[in-house]
Design an enzyme around this catalytic site. Structure first.
Site, PDB file in Angstrom:
ATOM      1  N   SER A  88       0.659  -0.987  -0.133  1.00 56.50           N
ATOM      2  CA  SER A  88      -0.001  -0.181  -0.087  1.00 56.50           C
ATOM      3  C   SER A  88       0.938   1.107   0.074  1.00 56.50           C
ATOM      4  CB  SER A  88      -0.945   0.237   1.322  1.00 56.50           C
ATOM      5  OG  SER A  88      -0.247  -0.074   2.335  1.00 56.50           O
ATOM      6  N   LYS A 105      -4.765   8.823  -8.600  1.00 53.35           N
ATOM      7  CA  LYS A 105      -4.978   7.980  -7.615  1.00 53.35           C
ATOM      8  C   LYS A 105      -6.392   7.369  -7.880  1.00 53.35           C
ATOM      9  CE  LYS A 105      -4.126   6.479  -2.947  1.00 53.35           C
ATOM     10  NZ  LYS A 105      -5.632   5.637  -2.845  1.00 53.35           N
ATOM     11  N   ARG A 138      -7.521  -7.397  -3.180  1.00 56.62           N
ATOM     12  CA  ARG A 138      -6.317  -7.096  -2.537  1.00 56.62           C
ATOM     13  C   ARG A 138      -6.157  -8.103  -1.110  1.00 56.62           C
ATOM     14  NH1 ARG A 138      -4.317  -4.232   1.623  1.00 56.62           N
ATOM     15  NH2 ARG A 138      -2.025  -3.615   1.204  1.00 56.62           N
ATOM     16  N   LYS A 170       5.518   7.894  -8.294  1.00 55.90           N
ATOM     17  CA  LYS A 170       6.397   7.088  -8.078  1.00 55.90           C
ATOM     18  C   LYS A 170       7.747   7.303  -8.778  1.00 55.90           C
ATOM     19  CE  LYS A 170       2.371   3.859  -9.051  1.00 55.90           C
ATOM     20  NZ  LYS A 170       1.470   3.125 -10.015  1.00 55.90           N
ATOM     21  N   CYS A 174     -46.626  31.629  -3.307  1.00 55.72           N
ATOM     22  CA  CYS A 174     -45.594  32.313  -3.370  1.00 55.72           C
ATOM     23  C   CYS A 174     -45.023  32.786  -2.035  1.00 55.72           C
ATOM     24  CB  CYS A 174     -45.448  33.116  -4.490  1.00 55.72           C
ATOM     25  SG  CYS A 174     -43.827  34.088  -4.603  1.00 55.72           S
ATOM     26  N   CYS A 225     -45.294  36.893  -2.917  1.00 59.15           N
ATOM     27  CA  CYS A 225     -46.376  37.683  -3.275  1.00 59.15           C
ATOM     28  C   CYS A 225     -47.561  36.972  -2.956  1.00 59.15           C
ATOM     29  CB  CYS A 225     -46.148  38.043  -4.808  1.00 59.15           C
ATOM     30  SG  CYS A 225     -46.477  36.505  -5.843  1.00 59.15           S
TER      31      CYS A 225
HETATM   32  S1  IVH Z   1       0.269   1.881  -7.082  1.00 58.80           S
HETATM   33  C1  IVH Z   1       2.587  -0.737  -3.170  1.00 58.80           C
HETATM   34  N1  IVH Z   1      -1.266   3.317  -8.542  1.00 58.80           N
HETATM   35  O1  IVH Z   1      -4.167   3.011  -3.876  1.00 58.80           O
HETATM   36  C2  IVH Z   1       1.257  -0.178  -3.687  1.00 58.80           C
HETATM   37  N2  IVH Z   1      -2.066   2.383  -6.778  1.00 58.80           N
HETATM   38  O2  IVH Z   1      -2.863   3.205  -0.969  1.00 58.80           O
HETATM   39  C3  IVH Z   1       1.471   0.540  -5.099  1.00 58.80           C
HETATM   40  N3  IVH Z   1      -4.377   2.940  -6.212  1.00 58.80           N
HETATM   41  O3  IVH Z   1      -3.605  -0.275  -2.972  1.00 58.80           O
HETATM   42  C4  IVH Z   1       0.096   1.053  -5.875  1.00 58.80           C
HETATM   43  N4  IVH Z   1      -4.672   4.354  -8.175  1.00 58.80           N
HETATM   44  O4  IVH Z   1      -5.450   0.163  -4.828  1.00 58.80           O
HETATM   45  C5  IVH Z   1      -1.094   2.854  -7.365  1.00 58.80           C
HETATM   46  N5  IVH Z   1      -2.427   4.579  -9.993  1.00 58.80           N
HETATM   47  C6  IVH Z   1      -2.446   4.164  -8.813  1.00 58.80           C
HETATM   48  C7  IVH Z   1      -3.406   3.768  -8.118  1.00 58.80           C
HETATM   49  C8  IVH Z   1      -2.987   3.136  -6.935  1.00 58.80           C
HETATM   50  C9  IVH Z   1      -5.081   3.816  -6.984  1.00 58.80           C
HETATM   51  C10 IVH Z   1      -4.844   2.415  -5.083  1.00 58.80           C
HETATM   52  C11 IVH Z   1      -4.150   0.869  -4.939  1.00 58.80           C
HETATM   53  C12 IVH Z   1      -3.413   0.900  -3.731  1.00 58.80           C
HETATM   54  C13 IVH Z   1      -3.958   1.866  -2.844  1.00 58.80           C
HETATM   55  C14 IVH Z   1      -2.567   2.380  -2.059  1.00 58.80           C
END
Ligand code: IVH
Length: 670
Positions: A82, A116, A137, A293, A410, A413
């Protein structure tokens, strides 16, 4: 260590475990993400300060919950981690500093940002190019086998698309986020309402719930999609970094998000975080931040992972866009067209960084469909597409409350309220209703004529004093009358009178816009002014002739013709004409040939660097048409802050591209 600290850590762990279970297993969270994050952060801070408190089972070490026993459990080929989050610019830079410190200080770092997605994380396994297994997950190590359900999602590739001669990898695990598009979410909830079922609170919940149906036929009916955002287990793929991996995946048919961006500095990342918070409304799915990233796999490896959270990535999360508060009262405002607009007075609450104390409620039907009542605790949302909205009540209702009814008279009025057949809005039919007159005047001085120093408060005051009850009155005001009012000195009074006088020179289309003709916004006003050239020709036009104007259909044409047929309105126009206002088209209305000739744009919401008028003027100056309503012929919808929901969804349905203010600037510079 104080016993109270230990006690608190224990409490927090218990709460977090419970919330994890409700969120991941039951799909029925009790608290908002924001609240969850707060508890999580508190526990983590405690554990950092008192490392002896941390246990391997702590929820700070493990995100998620054990898979339910409804599905077969599967172990992921590599753990699904995560993300640690940051929510300020400062936090972002601190992370970048940490990354730098851990790498060699002078080597370049490239970052990739991507939306995200607020959905449900899945892992998909491909063997020799074929999709064989997919799982939720779960706790990151083991998830639920939802392969059959995933197979019903069309965006999930059943078989990789390989370039000629390329052998499929023996095993490839990809990771992605299953989500429900906003348009589909709205339709699904409408269907639930029609079938008398409980509606889904948000798209993420709907996606997670749909994915975990025991009957795949139900999943198949749900509008689900997926964005693939990375790889899990893989063997020897020709990619050196995340960006290349995304390209590799895209080239083999995986649905990767088009809004991933590469940045060579953290400043550029920071700008993207700000920009996308604004632009998130352009998307037909919910995002709650950006994922950042470090691009290079080699750097990722050196940075490593702490517990299950990579040091090479962060989630930049924005403030939540929803909140709970109490609905104190439902009020009615009679607008300048006579429509009764209900609105909610709320106990002030912060939503996405803004304090909200009022929200629109649309109409009676909508209020009752959502079952919203006075004294309810409600969920308020600042979705990108609307001014604060009341999503719905948190049931049960307070005791003794009743369903909402529009008043029969109304409130201003006393005229009997009407609701034309087939329409959703209730209306006050009295053209002389005080509120309509007052609202029209406010519209005249502010939106249409834009008279400096003469605004809503000025008009309300003069109205109350009986000095101004119509537009012509405004032009007969004298300095002496104003000075006689409390608070007006000679200078201020002279300025106001002068500003009013100056407004007589405003172009014809603005006068038309100010007249408050039903459904004539400023774009239609401009098109009318341009087409007919003068008020005489417009007043003499038949409905059929009016219909020839850009963007005007039969209904609007009829309403406009009807408006000009009424004696009161004709008298108003004559009076303004005598007072010397502009009723002939001039420079402002002239069509131009230019690089944008043949294209047609619609503008919605508030722009930052232009008023909407200026934007329209800039577009028409280059030959573009600007219209009030989106159709399949629209070249693009320019979206500002707080855009109109219907324009936005119409554009999305008609496949009309959405443009930002920056896109507009580029268009104009070309
Ligand atoms: S990369 C090591 N990319 O956000 C985990 N996650 O808090 C790398 N998520 O469990 C995850 N959009 O479900 C990644 N563009 C994105 C994402 C994304 C949503 C979610 C994913 C992950 C959670 C992490």
């Amino acid at each position: 260590m104080a016993a109270s600290v230990e006690q608190r850590a224990h409490e927090l762990r218990e709460q977090l475990v419970r919330h994890n279970y409700r969120y991941y297993v039951l799909d029925e969270p009790e608290v908002s993400d924001f609240e969850y994050d707060r508890l999580f952060d508190e526990l983590r801070a405690l554990e950092e300060e008192h490392p002896e408190l941390a246990t391997p089972e702590s929820p700070t070490r493990r995100v998620g919950a054990a898979p339910s026993d409804r599905f077969q459990k599967v172990e992921h080929l590599s753990p699904m981690g995560s993300l640690d989050k940051v929510n300020t610019d400062e936090g972002l830079r601190k992370w970048a500093d940490d990354v730098r410190k851990r790498l060699d200080s002078d080597e370049p770092v490239v970052y990739v940002t991507e939306p995200k997605i607020d959905g449900s994380a899945v892992s998909l396994v491909y063997e020799h190019g074929a999709f064989v297994r997919g799982a939720t997950r779960g706790d990151g190590i083991r998830g639920e086998d939802v392969t059959t359900n995933l197979r019903t999602i069309r965006a999930i590739l059943p078989r990789m698309v390989l370039p000629d001669g390329e052998a499929p990898p023996p095993v490839l695990e990809v990771r992605g986020e299953v989500y429900m598009p906003l348009s589909g979410f709205r339709e699904l909830n409408e269907r639930f309402v029609a079938e008398g079922k409980k509606t889904a609170p948000n798209p993420r919940n709907a996606a997670a719930g749909s994915l975990r149906q025991l009957n795949p036929a139900i999943t198949a009916e749900r509008p689900l999609s997926i964005w693939i955002h990375g790889m899990g287990h893989h063997e020897g793929l020709p990619a050196n970094g995340h960006w290349e991996a995304l390209e590799w995946l895209r080239a083999r048919g995986f649905r990767t998000n088009p809004h991933a961006e590469r940045h060579d500095s953290i400043e550029s990342v920071a700008r993207a975080c700000v920009e996308w918070e604004r632009r998130r409304i352009e998307l037909d799915y919910e995002i709650d931040g950006l994922v950042i990233k470090v691009d290079s796999f080699e750097q990722q490896r050196r940075l490593g992972v702490l517990h299950d959270r990579p040091r090479w990535a962060r989630a930049y999360k924005w403030a939540p866009m929803t909140a709970q508060t109490k609905l104190l009262r439902i009020h009615i405002r009679v607008g300048r067209t006579g429509n009764l607009n209900p609105w909610a007075q709320l106990e002030p609450v912060e939503v996405g960084g803004v304090t909200v104390s009022t929200a629109t409620l649309h109409n009676e039907e909508d209020i009752n469909r959502k079952d919203i009542r006075e004294a309810d605790t409600v969920i308020v949302q600042r979705a990108g597409d609307v001014i604060p909205q009341v999503v719905g009540p948190v049931l049960p209702h307070a005791r003794g409350t009743k369903a909402f009814r529009m008043p029969e008279q109304c409130p201003l009025c006393g005229a009997g309220i009407v609701k034309p057949e087939g329409e959703v809005m209730h209306r006050c039919p009295n053209p002389k209703c005080e509120s309509r007159g007052l609202e029209t005047l406010i519209h005249w001085v502010q939106a249409a004529m834009d008279i400096e120093g003469v605004g809503e408060q000025f008009v309300r005051r003069l109205w109350r004093q009986g000095l101004v009850t119509s537009m012509p009155d405004l032009y007969r005001l004298t300095k002496e009358q104003l000075v006689a009012l409390d608070g007006y000195g000679e200078i201020l009074a002279a300025k106001a009178v002068e500003a009013i006088e100056e407004s007589k020179a405003r172009p014809f289309y603005r006068v038309l816009f100010g007249l408050n003709i039903p459904d004539v916004g400023w774009v239609t006003a401009r098109n009318l002014a341009r087409h007919f050239g003068s008020i005489d020709r417009l007043m003499a036009a038949t409905q059929e002739e009016i219909q020839e104007v850009e963007g005007i259909g039969p209904e609007r044409a009829e309403a406009i013709a009807k408006w000009f047929a009424e004696d009161d309105n004709v008298a108003l126009v004559r009076e303004l004409l005598d007072l010397g206002l502009t009723f002939e088209a001039g420079e402002a209305e002239r069509p131009v040939e230019g690089p944008l000739t043949g294209s047609s744009y619609v503008i919605t919401g508030t722009l930052e660097r232009f008023s909407r008028e200026e934007a329209a003027a800039a577009l028409t100056a280059q030959g573009a048409k600007v219209s009030d309503s989106v159709s399949s012929k629209t070249t693009g919808l320019i979206v500002g802050e707080e855009p109109g929901a219907s324009k936005l969804s119409k554009a999305q349905r008609a496949g009309v591209p959405l443009l930002t203010e920056d896109d507009l600037l580029k268009l104009l510079e070309r």
